[in-house]
Design a protein around this motif. Structure first.
Motif, PDB file in Angstrom:
ATOM      1  N   THR A   1     -13.677  32.372 -18.462  1.00 30.92           N
ATOM      2  CA  THR A   1     -15.065  32.565 -18.900  1.00 30.92           C
ATOM      3  C   THR A   1     -15.690  31.224 -19.273  1.00 30.92           C
ATOM      4  O   THR A   1     -16.826  30.911 -18.881  1.00 30.92           O
TER       5      THR A   1
ATOM      6  N   LYS B   1     -18.731  29.061 -17.098  1.00 33.39           N
ATOM      7  CA  LYS B   1     -20.006  28.702 -17.717  1.00 33.39           C
ATOM      8  C   LYS B   1     -20.201  27.191 -17.821  1.00 33.39           C
ATOM      9  O   LYS B   1     -21.342  26.710 -17.813  1.00 33.39           O
TER      10      LYS B   1
ATOM     11  N   VAL C   1     -18.973  35.008 -14.210  1.00 34.11           N
ATOM     12  CA  VAL C   1     -20.046  34.122 -14.666  1.00 34.11           C
ATOM     13  C   VAL C   1     -20.713  33.431 -13.481  1.00 34.11           C
ATOM     14  O   VAL C   1     -21.944  33.334 -13.396  1.00 34.11           O
ATOM     15  N   ASN C   2     -19.890  32.937 -12.553  1.00 33.63           N
ATOM     16  CA  ASN C   2     -20.372  32.231 -11.372  1.00 33.63           C
ATOM     17  C   ASN C   2     -19.680  32.819 -10.139  1.00 33.63           C
ATOM     18  O   ASN C   2     -18.519  32.492  -9.861  1.00 33.63           O
TER      19      ASN C   2
ATOM     20  N   ASP D   1     -23.633  29.204 -26.513  1.00 28.75           N
ATOM     21  CA  ASP D   1     -23.600  30.388 -25.656  1.00 28.75           C
ATOM     22  C   ASP D   1     -22.237  30.557 -24.990  1.00 28.75           C
ATOM     23  O   ASP D   1     -21.789  31.679 -24.742  1.00 28.75           O
ATOM     24  N   VAL D   2     -21.560  29.437 -24.735  1.00 31.77           N
ATOM     25  CA  VAL D   2     -20.216  29.501 -24.155  1.00 31.77           C
ATOM     26  C   VAL D   2     -19.231  30.035 -25.191  1.00 31.77           C
ATOM     27  O   VAL D   2     -18.389  30.888 -24.890  1.00 31.77           O
TER      28      VAL D   2
END
Length: 363
Positions: free
Chosen positions: A151, A155, A187-188, A307-308
């Motif tokens: 995660t 990010k 996430v990506n 936010d991470v």
């Protein structure tokens, strides 16, 4: 399938089948004791800052909690095979009440010695087979921590490429690679994980070379399933981010180190020695994770954006609460085949024999 070595499996399918075949517990008559002699057998040096270091930190933690109720000893750098059998037998002969053998390759020697010393308790880490009712098995769900790391990687990576330094292609490592990649791709979706196999659990030179090669190929995230801080140090020099293995390694790479999976064996060791003390010890076969406090994360780096941190913390909290499982479908493998349909979750049996890679893994 694989040659017997540290934390390795003879056969992934055999592992899963045998694990399920072992009864949940075997009662064993045992009187209470005023003091327990606990012995530990380590495959590496206590200063590897990885696997063996984590076990030895747990041993010391147990001593702090139990005080004079326990006396411990350990032998480090024990080669798998005949050497380990000799060491395990000597510890039993020297009066150990319980012996913890902390490498997969110690499994058969532990089975053999356990049969010869029915009054001694034996605990084997990461194995799948016992041979008597005085031998227990224990393991940790490290893959849950890999989802937290993935995660963060998803990010923070600018290139969308991570380098993964892997030891051996066994289910424990494969499921870690997959968990990391699945979490990053949430996430990506274009995220890729390039894997380099070093065929060793602890070889700082090989690990550093692998990290440098991956960094030169465009990876800006380095993660590992090997035990030395060398990959972290390579990432530090390159300005990349990285993660510790088995313990907090931030002191080796204060800028690169974002967090680490911490193998917290202390609660388990305390519980099992206390069971010998009060006479309630029973052989068991457990696979514990975040919900049990055995897999935890080291403090998140101040260099991680808020936010991470929040996203990583949510994965950790939800996993611990049982509301998040990284291996929930839809999951597609490298060939494009759907391995886990939408809404379904891989069983523990399937995880323990995992021999395929998810989409996004370059191995």
């Amino acid at each position: 399938m694989f040659k017997l070595t540290k934390r390795r499996l003879l056969s992934a399918a055999t592992f899963a089948a045998a694990s399920l075949a072992i009864p949940a517990s075997f009662a064993q008559d045992s009187g209470a004791k005023d003091k327990v002699k606990a012995a530990f057998v380590y495959v590496g040096p206590v200063g590897d800052f990885g696997w063996t270091y984590a076990h030895d930190e747990a041993r010391k933690c147990m001593v702090e909690q139990l005080g004079d109720k326990v006396e411990t000893t350990f032998v480090e750098n024990v080669a798998e095979g005949p050497d380990s059998e000799r060491v395990i037998r000597q510890l039993a002969q020297d009066g150990a009440d319980i012996v913890f053998t902390t490498s997969f390759g110690f499994m058969n020697p532990t089975i053999k010695v356990a049969k010869q010393f029915p009054d001694v308790k034996f605990e084997h880490a990461t194995g799948y087979q016992t041979g008597s009712d005085n031998m227990s098995l224990y393991n940790a769900k490290f893959y849950q921590g890999r989802a937290v790391l993935g995660t963060i990687a998803g990010k923070m990576s600018e290139s969308g490429k991570a380098g993964y330094i892997a030891s051996f292609p066994i289910p424990e490592v494969v499921m870690g690679i997959n968990a990391f990649t699945l979490a990053a791709k949430k996430v990506n979706p274009d995220f890729e994980t390039q894997v380099v196999w070093v065929n060793s659990w602890y070889d700082p030179a090989k690990e550093a070379d692998a990290a440098n090669a991956l960094l030169s190929q465009g990876a800006d995230v380095i993660t590992q399933h090997t035990d030395s801080p060398a990959p972290l140090q390579a990432a530090e020099k390159a300005g990349a981010i990285a993660f510790g293995q088995a313990s907090d390694m931030s002191s080796f790479a204060p800028n690169a180190h974002m967090t680490a999976i911490v193998d917290d064996w202390c609660p388990y060791y305390v519980k099992r020695v206390e069971a010998v003390l009060d006479g309630s010890w029973e052989a068991d076969n457990v696979w514990l994770g975040m919900a049990d406090g055995e897999v935890v994360m080291s403090p998140f780096s101040d260099k991680m954006p808020e936010d991470v941190k929040e996203a990583a913390q949510k994965v950790y909290d939800d996993t611990k609460a049982g509301t998040y499982e990284v291996f929930t479908g839809p999951i597609t493998d490298q060939s494009g085949e759907v391995r886990v349909p939408e809404g379904e979750t891989l069983s523990e049996e399937d995880l323990l024999k995992m021999d395929w890679y998810v989409e996004g893994v370059k191995s």
